[in-house]
Motif scaffolding. Structure first.
Motif: not given
Length: 262
Positions: A140-141, A196, A200-201, A203-204, A207, A228
Motif C-alpha cells: 500500500e506504500f 498514488h 497500491a490502489v 491492493h486497496r 483488501t 477511495l
C-alpha cells in the motif's frame, strides 16, 4: 448447467433441475467435494524455482543492502597462459592479427559482462531507494515510478533501464518480484496531495473486497469509488472496474450470489 452454477444463479438452477432450495444446497455441496482436475495428481513437471538476480536485505547500519546474486552471473575468464602459447606460435602477420583480434574480442566480452552486472546493480539500487516505503511497510506504500525517473537519476538511457529490468527478479523481505513490478502508473490524489501508485490502489480494492463477510457487505464499484475518494484517491468508476477485472474479481452481483451459496 455449470454456466448457471458459475454465475450463482440459484433460482435458474432450481427451475432447470426441478428441485427445492434444500436439494440444490445438497447438490452444490456434493459438487464442491469433487476434484475438478482428477488427473493433476498423476503427472506434471516439477515446479521450477525462481532464482532472483538481486538480493535486498536490511542493513544493520540502517537502510537496505543491495547485492547481486553471483550464481546467476555468467563467468568468463581469459586463459592468458594459453594465449601466450598461441601468440608465440604465430608466424605470419595474418596469424598474429587473428590471435590479437581473438584476444581483443574476449577482453571486450569480459568488460561488457562486468558493465552489465554493474548496470543491474545500479538500477536495482535506485529502485530500492525509490521504493523504500514499500520494503518497510508493504504494497500500500508503493510509489508511482517510471523508467524515465530512474534513468535520469542514474544517468542512463531509458531503453537501457527497460532492458535491464526485463526478466530480472529481486528477492526482498516481502517476497520475490520482477523489477518491472516497481514501475507503476500514478493516480491523482483527490485533495491535491501526493499521487498514488496504481498497484497500491489495486491492493486497496482487493483488501476492501476480501473484507466482505456476507452478501449485505458486498461493495459496488460506485461504493468503492466513494471509499477511495474518502481516502484521498481520485479514481473513476471504470478504472475501478478495470482493476477489479485485472485482479480477476467478479462483479458485486456475482459476489453476492457467491456469498449466498457459501
Amino acid at each position: 448447467n455449470l454456466d448457471l452454477l458459475a454465475r450463482r444463479d440459484l433460482a435458474g438452477l432450481r427451475r432447470v433441475c426441478g428441485v427445492d432450495a434444500d436439494d440444490l444446497t445438497d447438490m452444490i455441496a456434493e459438487l464442491k467435494a469433487l476434484t475438478p482436475r482428477p488427473g493433476a495428481g498423476f503427472g506434471g513437471e516439477p515446479a521450477q524455482t525462481l532464482i532472483p538476480d538481486v538480493h535486498v536485505r536490511p542493513d544493520p547500519a540502517g537502510g537496505w543492502r543491495v547485492e547481486l546474486n553471483t550464481d546467476t552471473l555468467p563467468r568468463i575468464l581469459i586463459d592468458k597462459r594459453y594465449h601466450a602459447v598461441v601468440a608465440d606460435a604465430a608466424r605470419s602477420e595474418t596469424e598474429k592479427a587473428f590471435v590479437a583480434d581473438c584476444a581483443a574480442q574476449a577482453s571486450w566480452l569480459v568488460r561488457s559482462l562486468d558493465q552489465r552486472a554493474k548496470t543491474i546493480l545500479k538500477v536495482a539500487s535506485e529502485i530500492v531507494r525509490q521504493q523504500d516505503a514499500f520494503l518497510a511497510f508493504g504494497v500500500e506504500f508503493l510509489r508511482p515510478l517510471n523508467l524515465k525517473t530512474v534513468a535520469e537519476v542514474i544517468g542512463m538511457h531509458e531503453s537501457t533501464v527497460s532492458r535491464v529490468t526485463s526478466n530480472k527478479y529481486v528477492a526482498t523481505p516481502r517476497g520475490v518480484f520482477e523489477l518491472k513490478f516497481f514501475f507503476t502508473a500514478a493516480i491523482q490524489a483527490s485533495d491535491g496531495g501526493a499521487t498514488h501508485s496504481a498497484e497500491a490502489v489495486r491492493h486497496r480494492i482487493r483488501t476492501m473486497i476480501e473484507a466482505e463477510a456476507s452478501d449485505a457487505d458486498v461493495l459496488s464499484d460506485d461504493r468503492i469509488v466513494e471509499l477511495l475518494k474518502e481516502a484521498g484517491i481520485d479514481i473513476a468508476r471504470r478504472t475501478v472496474a478495470k482493476y477489479r477485472e485485472v485482479l480477476r474479481i467478479p462483479s458485486s452481483v456475482e459476489r453476492k450470489r457467491y456469498l449466498k451459496v457459501s
